[in-house]
Scaffold this motif. Structure first.
Motif, mmCIF file in Angstrom:
data_model
loop_
_atom_site.group_PDB
_atom_site.id
_atom_site.type_symbol
_atom_site.label_atom_id
_atom_site.label_comp_id
_atom_site.label_asym_id
_atom_site.label_seq_id
_atom_site.Cartn_x
_atom_site.Cartn_y
_atom_site.Cartn_z
ATOM 1 N N GLN A 1 -39.164 11.084 -20.220
ATOM 2 C CA GLN A 1 -38.932 11.779 -21.481
ATOM 3 C C GLN A 1 -40.158 11.737 -22.396
ATOM 4 O OE1 GLN A 1 -35.136 10.803 -23.042
ATOM 5 N NE2 GLN A 1 -35.214 12.335 -24.629
ATOM 6 N N GLU A 2 -40.840 10.601 -22.424
ATOM 7 C CA GLU A 2 -42.003 10.473 -23.324
ATOM 8 C C GLU A 2 -43.221 11.265 -22.828
ATOM 9 O OE1 GLU A 2 -43.921 6.208 -22.173
ATOM 10 O OE2 GLU A 2 -41.795 6.246 -22.677
ATOM 11 N N HIS A 3 -43.201 11.708 -21.573
ATOM 12 C CA HIS A 3 -44.307 12.499 -21.037
ATOM 13 C C HIS A 3 -43.983 13.988 -20.957
ATOM 14 C CE1 HIS A 3 -45.833 8.539 -19.921
ATOM 15 N NE2 HIS A 3 -47.013 9.124 -20.007
ATOM 16 N N LEU A 4 -42.894 14.376 -21.607
ATOM 17 C CA LEU A 4 -42.532 15.788 -21.665
ATOM 18 C C LEU A 4 -42.787 16.319 -23.064
ATOM 19 C CD1 LEU A 4 -39.077 15.688 -19.816
ATOM 20 C CD2 LEU A 4 -41.270 16.458 -18.883
ATOM 21 N N SER A 5 -43.020 17.599 -23.154
ATOM 22 C CA SER A 5 -43.131 18.222 -24.480
ATOM 23 C C SER A 5 -41.763 18.086 -25.167
ATOM 24 C CB SER A 5 -43.501 19.696 -24.338
ATOM 25 O OG SER A 5 -42.429 20.404 -23.728
ATOM 26 N N PRO A 6 -41.730 18.148 -26.502
ATOM 27 C CA PRO A 6 -40.432 18.027 -27.195
ATOM 28 C C PRO A 6 -39.389 19.033 -26.698
ATOM 29 C CG PRO A 6 -42.217 17.844 -28.770
ATOM 30 C CD PRO A 6 -42.840 18.214 -27.449
ATOM 31 N N THR A 7 -39.796 20.255 -26.397
ATOM 32 C CA THR A 7 -38.815 21.241 -25.926
ATOM 33 C C THR A 7 -38.320 20.904 -24.520
ATOM 34 O OG1 THR A 7 -40.634 22.687 -25.265
ATOM 35 C CG2 THR A 7 -39.571 23.167 -27.367
ATOM 36 N N ARG A 8 -39.206 20.400 -23.666
ATOM 37 C CA ARG A 8 -38.765 19.992 -22.319
ATOM 38 C C ARG A 8 -37.890 18.750 -22.393
ATOM 39 N NH1 ARG A 8 -43.295 22.068 -19.163
ATOM 40 N NH2 ARG A 8 -42.395 23.919 -18.219
ATOM 41 N N ALA A 9 -38.209 17.815 -23.309
ATOM 42 C CA ALA A 9 -37.382 16.617 -23.472
ATOM 43 C C ALA A 9 -35.977 17.009 -23.929
ATOM 44 C CB ALA A 9 -38.030 15.651 -24.467
ATOM 45 N N ASN A 10 -35.874 17.980 -24.833
ATOM 46 C CA ASN A 10 -34.559 18.477 -25.249
ATOM 47 C C ASN A 10 -33.846 19.133 -24.077
ATOM 48 O OD1 ASN A 10 -34.808 17.643 -27.889
ATOM 49 N ND2 ASN A 10 -35.567 19.613 -28.623
ATOM 50 N N GLY A 11 -34.592 19.857 -23.266
ATOM 51 C CA GLY A 11 -34.022 20.477 -22.077
ATOM 52 C C GLY A 11 -33.474 19.441 -21.109
ATOM 53 N N LEU A 12 -34.202 18.331 -20.945
ATOM 54 C CA LEU A 12 -33.743 17.242 -20.083
ATOM 55 C C LEU A 12 -32.396 16.716 -20.579
ATOM 56 C CD1 LEU A 12 -34.015 14.953 -17.962
ATOM 57 C CD2 LEU A 12 -35.465 13.750 -19.608
ATOM 58 N N LEU A 13 -32.292 16.473 -21.873
ATOM 59 C CA LEU A 13 -31.029 15.997 -22.438
ATOM 60 C C LEU A 13 -29.914 17.017 -22.221
ATOM 61 C CD1 LEU A 13 -32.319 14.418 -25.777
ATOM 62 C CD2 LEU A 13 -31.678 13.232 -23.657
ATOM 63 N N SER A 14 -30.236 18.288 -22.351
ATOM 64 C CA SER A 14 -29.242 19.343 -22.130
ATOM 65 C C SER A 14 -28.781 19.368 -20.671
ATOM 66 C CB SER A 14 -29.808 20.703 -22.514
ATOM 67 O OG SER A 14 -30.078 20.757 -23.892
ATOM 68 N N MET A 15 -29.701 19.127 -19.736
ATOM 69 C CA MET A 15 -29.337 19.092 -18.319
ATOM 70 C C MET A 15 -28.399 17.923 -18.025
ATOM 71 S SD MET A 15 -32.811 20.055 -16.260
ATOM 72 C CE MET A 15 -34.177 20.127 -17.408
ATOM 73 N N VAL A 16 -28.740 16.746 -18.559
ATOM 74 C CA VAL A 16 -27.889 15.563 -18.372
ATOM 75 C C VAL A 16 -26.499 15.844 -18.937
ATOM 76 C CG1 VAL A 16 -27.521 13.160 -19.065
ATOM 77 C CG2 VAL A 16 -29.802 13.911 -18.331
ATOM 78 N N LYS A 17 -26.470 16.402 -20.127
ATOM 79 C CA LYS A 17 -25.194 16.709 -20.785
ATOM 80 C C LYS A 17 -24.367 17.671 -19.934
ATOM 81 C CE LYS A 17 -23.462 18.524 -25.174
ATOM 82 N NZ LYS A 17 -23.857 19.103 -26.458
ATOM 83 N N ARG A 18 -24.992 18.719 -19.395
ATOM 84 C CA ARG A 18 -24.259 19.706 -18.595
ATOM 85 C C ARG A 18 -23.652 19.067 -17.348
ATOM 86 N NH1 ARG A 18 -23.919 25.280 -17.247
ATOM 87 N NH2 ARG A 18 -24.191 25.636 -19.471
ATOM 88 N N LEU A 19 -24.399 18.204 -16.666
ATOM 89 C CA LEU A 19 -23.889 17.569 -15.452
ATOM 90 C C LEU A 19 -22.727 16.634 -15.780
ATOM 91 C CD1 LEU A 19 -27.250 16.847 -13.609
ATOM 92 C CD2 LEU A 19 -25.655 18.705 -13.176
ATOM 93 N N LYS A 20 -22.836 15.915 -16.885
ATOM 94 C CA LYS A 20 -21.756 15.009 -17.293
ATOM 95 C C LYS A 20 -20.522 15.798 -17.743
ATOM 96 C CE LYS A 20 -24.255 10.817 -18.204
ATOM 97 N NZ LYS A 20 -23.465 9.639 -17.944
ATOM 98 N N ILE A 21 -20.726 16.901 -18.437
ATOM 99 C CA ILE A 21 -19.599 17.731 -18.864
ATOM 100 C C ILE A 21 -18.865 18.294 -17.639
ATOM 101 C CG2 ILE A 21 -19.033 19.964 -19.941
ATOM 102 C CD1 ILE A 21 -21.032 19.225 -22.160
ATOM 103 N N ALA A 22 -19.606 18.702 -16.618
ATOM 104 C CA ALA A 22 -18.975 19.211 -15.389
ATOM 105 C C ALA A 22 -18.052 18.145 -14.791
ATOM 106 C CB ALA A 22 -20.037 19.636 -14.385
ATOM 107 N N ALA A 23 -18.508 16.896 -14.805
ATOM 108 C CA ALA A 23 -17.684 15.799 -14.277
ATOM 109 C C ALA A 23 -16.463 15.554 -15.178
ATOM 110 C CB ALA A 23 -18.518 14.525 -14.161
ATOM 111 N N LEU A 24 -16.676 15.575 -16.491
ATOM 112 C CA LEU A 24 -15.565 15.341 -17.414
ATOM 113 C C LEU A 24 -14.507 16.428 -17.329
ATOM 114 C CD1 LEU A 24 -17.588 14.099 -20.527
ATOM 115 C CD2 LEU A 24 -16.022 12.740 -19.110
ATOM 116 N N GLU A 25 -14.920 17.662 -17.086
ATOM 117 C CA GLU A 25 -13.956 18.767 -16.970
ATOM 118 C C GLU A 25 -13.027 18.568 -15.783
ATOM 119 O OE1 GLU A 25 -16.387 22.283 -16.974
ATOM 120 O OE2 GLU A 25 -16.497 22.314 -19.172
ATOM 121 N N VAL A 26 -13.533 17.969 -14.711
ATOM 122 C CA VAL A 26 -12.704 17.680 -13.539
ATOM 123 C C VAL A 26 -11.689 16.589 -13.873
ATOM 124 C CG1 VAL A 26 -12.756 16.722 -11.191
ATOM 125 C CG2 VAL A 26 -14.429 18.427 -11.878
#
Length: 137
Positions: A110-135
């Motif tokens: 995360q610290e070696h990504l641009s701020p927009t890519r770091a936000n994207g990383l968090l969004s990706m993690v969130k999406r994968l976790k939400i997919a699991a929670l929906e199940v």
């Protein structure tokens, strides 16, 4: 292999490289091996919001396990989602929902990504976790 073992494997893989340029090259290589989403599944509802680039993620729940495919129009982002899928694919929704993805700070991603890519990383993690929670609903 457990989620913990998969995360440790990634940490060990990244420890081989001293230079972040080499680590970026490794991330790009991982993206090339990503199980790609079917073109028909590249729909707006599968696009991850908050990413600088376009990232699509599809999830399926089979035999008690979550399975993910993805694609991105950016090579670094494709490698990042490949790392996340490497850890979470084939796991139960319960494990995915409660997992702390500690490999991310451990490898300094995360610290070696641009701020927009770091936000994207968090969004990706969130999406994968939400997919699991929906199940789990």
């Amino acid at each position: 292999m457990t989620i913990e073992e998969k995360q440790q494997e990634i940490i060990d893989d990244f420890a081989i490289y001293d230079d972040w340029m080499d680590k970026y090259e490794y991330i790009i290589e991982l993206g090339k091996d990503l199980p790609l989403i079917e073109e028909s599944k590249k729909t707006d509802d599968r696009l991850i919001e908050g990413c600088q680039s376009r990232v699509w993620v599809a999830s399926e729940f089979n035999n008690g396990k979550m399975h993910f495919t993805a694609d991105s129009d950016a090579i670094i982002t494709k490698g990042i989602i490949a790392l996340l899928i490497r850890v979470l694919d084939g796991e139960t929704p319960e494990n995915i929902a409660k997992t702390d993805l500690h490999f991310i700070p451990a490898i300094g991603l995360q610290e070696h990504l641009s701020p927009t890519r770091a936000n994207g990383l968090l969004s990706m993690v969130k999406r994968l976790k939400i997919a699991a929670l929906e199940v789990l609903k």
